[in-house]
Design a protein around this motif. Structure first.
Motif, PDB file in Angstrom:
ATOM      1  N   SER A 166       1.622   4.623   6.655  1.00  0.00           N
ATOM      2  CA  SER A 166       2.487   5.370   7.360  1.00  0.00           C
ATOM      3  C   SER A 166       2.805   4.626   8.323  1.00  0.00           C
ATOM      4  O   SER A 166       3.004   3.612   7.954  1.00  0.00           O
ATOM      5  N   THR A 179       9.530   9.452   9.333  1.00  0.00           N
ATOM      6  CA  THR A 179       8.037   8.968   8.824  1.00  0.00           C
ATOM      7  C   THR A 179       8.699   8.585   8.101  1.00  0.00           C
ATOM      8  O   THR A 179       9.067   9.396   6.694  1.00  0.00           O
ATOM      9  N   VAL A 180       7.262   7.767   7.372  1.00  0.00           N
ATOM     10  CA  VAL A 180       6.923   8.238   5.944  1.00  0.00           C
ATOM     11  C   VAL A 180       5.415   8.166   6.136  1.00  0.00           C
ATOM     12  O   VAL A 180       4.795   7.375   6.784  1.00  0.00           O
ATOM     13  N   HIS A 181       4.386   8.975   4.705  1.00  0.00           N
ATOM     14  CA  HIS A 181       3.302   9.101   4.899  1.00  0.00           C
ATOM     15  C   HIS A 181       2.168   9.835   6.435  1.00  0.00           C
ATOM     16  O   HIS A 181       1.443   9.780   6.713  1.00  0.00           O
ATOM     17  N   ILE A 182       3.309  10.432   7.810  1.00  0.00           N
ATOM     18  CA  ILE A 182       3.504  11.135   8.272  1.00  0.00           C
ATOM     19  C   ILE A 182       2.987  12.539   8.707  1.00  0.00           C
ATOM     20  O   ILE A 182       4.496  12.523   8.359  1.00  0.00           O
ATOM     21  N   ASP A 183       2.197  13.464   8.530  1.00  0.00           N
ATOM     22  CA  ASP A 183       2.555  15.247   8.351  1.00  0.00           C
ATOM     23  C   ASP A 183       3.166  15.303   9.807  1.00  0.00           C
ATOM     24  O   ASP A 183       3.196  14.704  10.629  1.00  0.00           O
ATOM     25  N   ASP A 235       1.040  -1.004  -0.396  1.00  0.00           N
ATOM     26  CA  ASP A 235      -0.053   0.136  -0.383  1.00  0.00           C
ATOM     27  C   ASP A 235       0.892   1.762   0.253  1.00  0.00           C
ATOM     28  O   ASP A 235       1.501   1.243   1.009  1.00  0.00           O
ATOM     29  N   ASN A 236       0.527   2.248  -0.878  1.00  0.00           N
ATOM     30  CA  ASN A 236       1.774   3.457  -1.013  1.00  0.00           C
ATOM     31  C   ASN A 236       1.255   4.502  -0.319  1.00  0.00           C
ATOM     32  O   ASN A 236       2.241   5.589   0.051  1.00  0.00           O
ATOM     33  N   ASP A 237       0.092   3.888   0.289  1.00  0.00           N
ATOM     34  CA  ASP A 237       0.088   5.719   2.216  1.00  0.00           C
ATOM     35  C   ASP A 237       0.263   4.544   2.896  1.00  0.00           C
ATOM     36  O   ASP A 237      -0.287   5.855   3.401  1.00  0.00           O
ATOM     37  N   ASP A 268      -5.300   8.905  10.678  1.00  0.00           N
ATOM     38  CA  ASP A 268      -6.501   8.665   9.501  1.00  0.00           C
ATOM     39  C   ASP A 268      -7.251   7.882   9.577  1.00  0.00           C
ATOM     40  O   ASP A 268      -7.994   8.194   9.305  1.00  0.00           O
TER      41      ASP A 268
END
Length: 291
Positions: A30, A55-59, A26-28, A112
């Motif tokens: 986190s 981190t990756v995909h965590i704002d 899954d590209n999204d 999210d």
């Protein structure tokens, strides 16, 4: 004196990706990567320590919560920090003992997608605390020098302290009025066919950092557990000769007080779902009896 350890969250086991059906393709998804501490790290108390991560995909507006773990037990909450990849000046508890089996656990807060919570644990590293080791050594020497008569006196049964008092009124079941200075309030009476029951607990509402213990008849069955959306299951045996009191004890208030726990109680045939609340002054409880 109770051990100052948090029973919890062995997150690599409890929150594996497969538990929530996560797909690494899954590209999204986190991800948290902890880069410090790592293998070879040696934290020395009372020196202040630092954490590093990416981190990756965590704002960057999100927050990450960190725990210090030893032997699958959380010994200290290191803090909740903004996701900027670095935090320094963290003080470790002075009662932490020396050892080489420490790890840091990181958890993404308020994801999210609550079923795809990013989490990470470091390799084992070492902590040294000369002062704590010296205190432990002195205590061991004191214990070995205690005379038999002193040991007998120390083990002599005494009257329970008032704040743990259990009372009984005519035609009513035994109830616990308070525990460690906190008022006990009973919300419901439950009855099951079997004395062997299964209890599941999870965070009611949003996951906000609640840490709780569950007591059955004044004995801890879950100690200092970090509540999540995942249902923690444990088995207990009721005393069939009395009403058993099960109550929630809060160790903090989380980000949205009070601590609120969803509880499912089942004997395999019948199931009851309740919600218990607790703060730092009071605990909610239920009475459970066997038919």
């Amino acid at each position: 004196m109770r051990q100052n350890h948090f029973l919890i969250l062995w997150l690599l086991v409890l929150f594996t990706a497969t538990s929530f059906g996560q797909d690494n393709s899954d590209n999204d998804i986190s991800v948290i990567n902890l880069t410090k501490p790592g293998t070879g790290t040696n934290w020395n108390i009372p020196d202040k320590i630092s954490l590093e991560w990416n981190t990756v995909h965590i704002d960057t507006s999100k927050t990450i919560r960190f725990f210090l773990v030893r032997n699958e037990m959380v010994v200290q909450e290191l803090g909740t920090f903004k996701n900027d990849g670095f935090e320094e000046g963290i003080e470790l508890a002075k009662n932490i003992g020396s050892g080489s089996r420490y790890q840091v656990v990181a958890i993404e807060l308020f994801p999210d997608d609550k079923f795809k919570i990013a989490k990470r644990v470091t390799p084992f590293f070492t902590i040294t605390n000369a002062a704590s080791d010296e205190r432990k050594k002195k205590q061991q020497l004191a214990n070995t020098s205690t005379t038999p008569s002193e040991k007998k006196l120390r083990n002599k049964k005494v009257i329970a302290p008032k704040n743990n008092e259990v009372t009984q009124t005519e035609n009513k079941p035994v109830t616990r009025e308070s525990f460690e200075g906190r008022k006990i309030s009973y919300t419901k009476e439950l009855q099951f066919d079997s004395e062997n029951i299964i209890i599941k607990i999870w965070d009611h509402g949003r996951q906000d950092g609640d840490i709780v213990s569950i007591y059955l008849n004044g004995v801890s069955v879950v100690s200092k557990y970090y509540l999540t959306y995942w249902k923690k299951e444990f088995k207990v045996k009721l005393d069939p000769k009395k009403s058993n009191d099960l109550f929630l004890y809060a160790h903090n208030l989380g980000d949205s007080p009070p601590n609120t726990v969803s509880v499912e109680i089942s004997d395999g045939k019948k199931s009851e779902n309740i919600v218990l609340n607790s703060d730092l002054q009071s605990c909610e409880a239920v009475l459970i009896s066997v038919k």
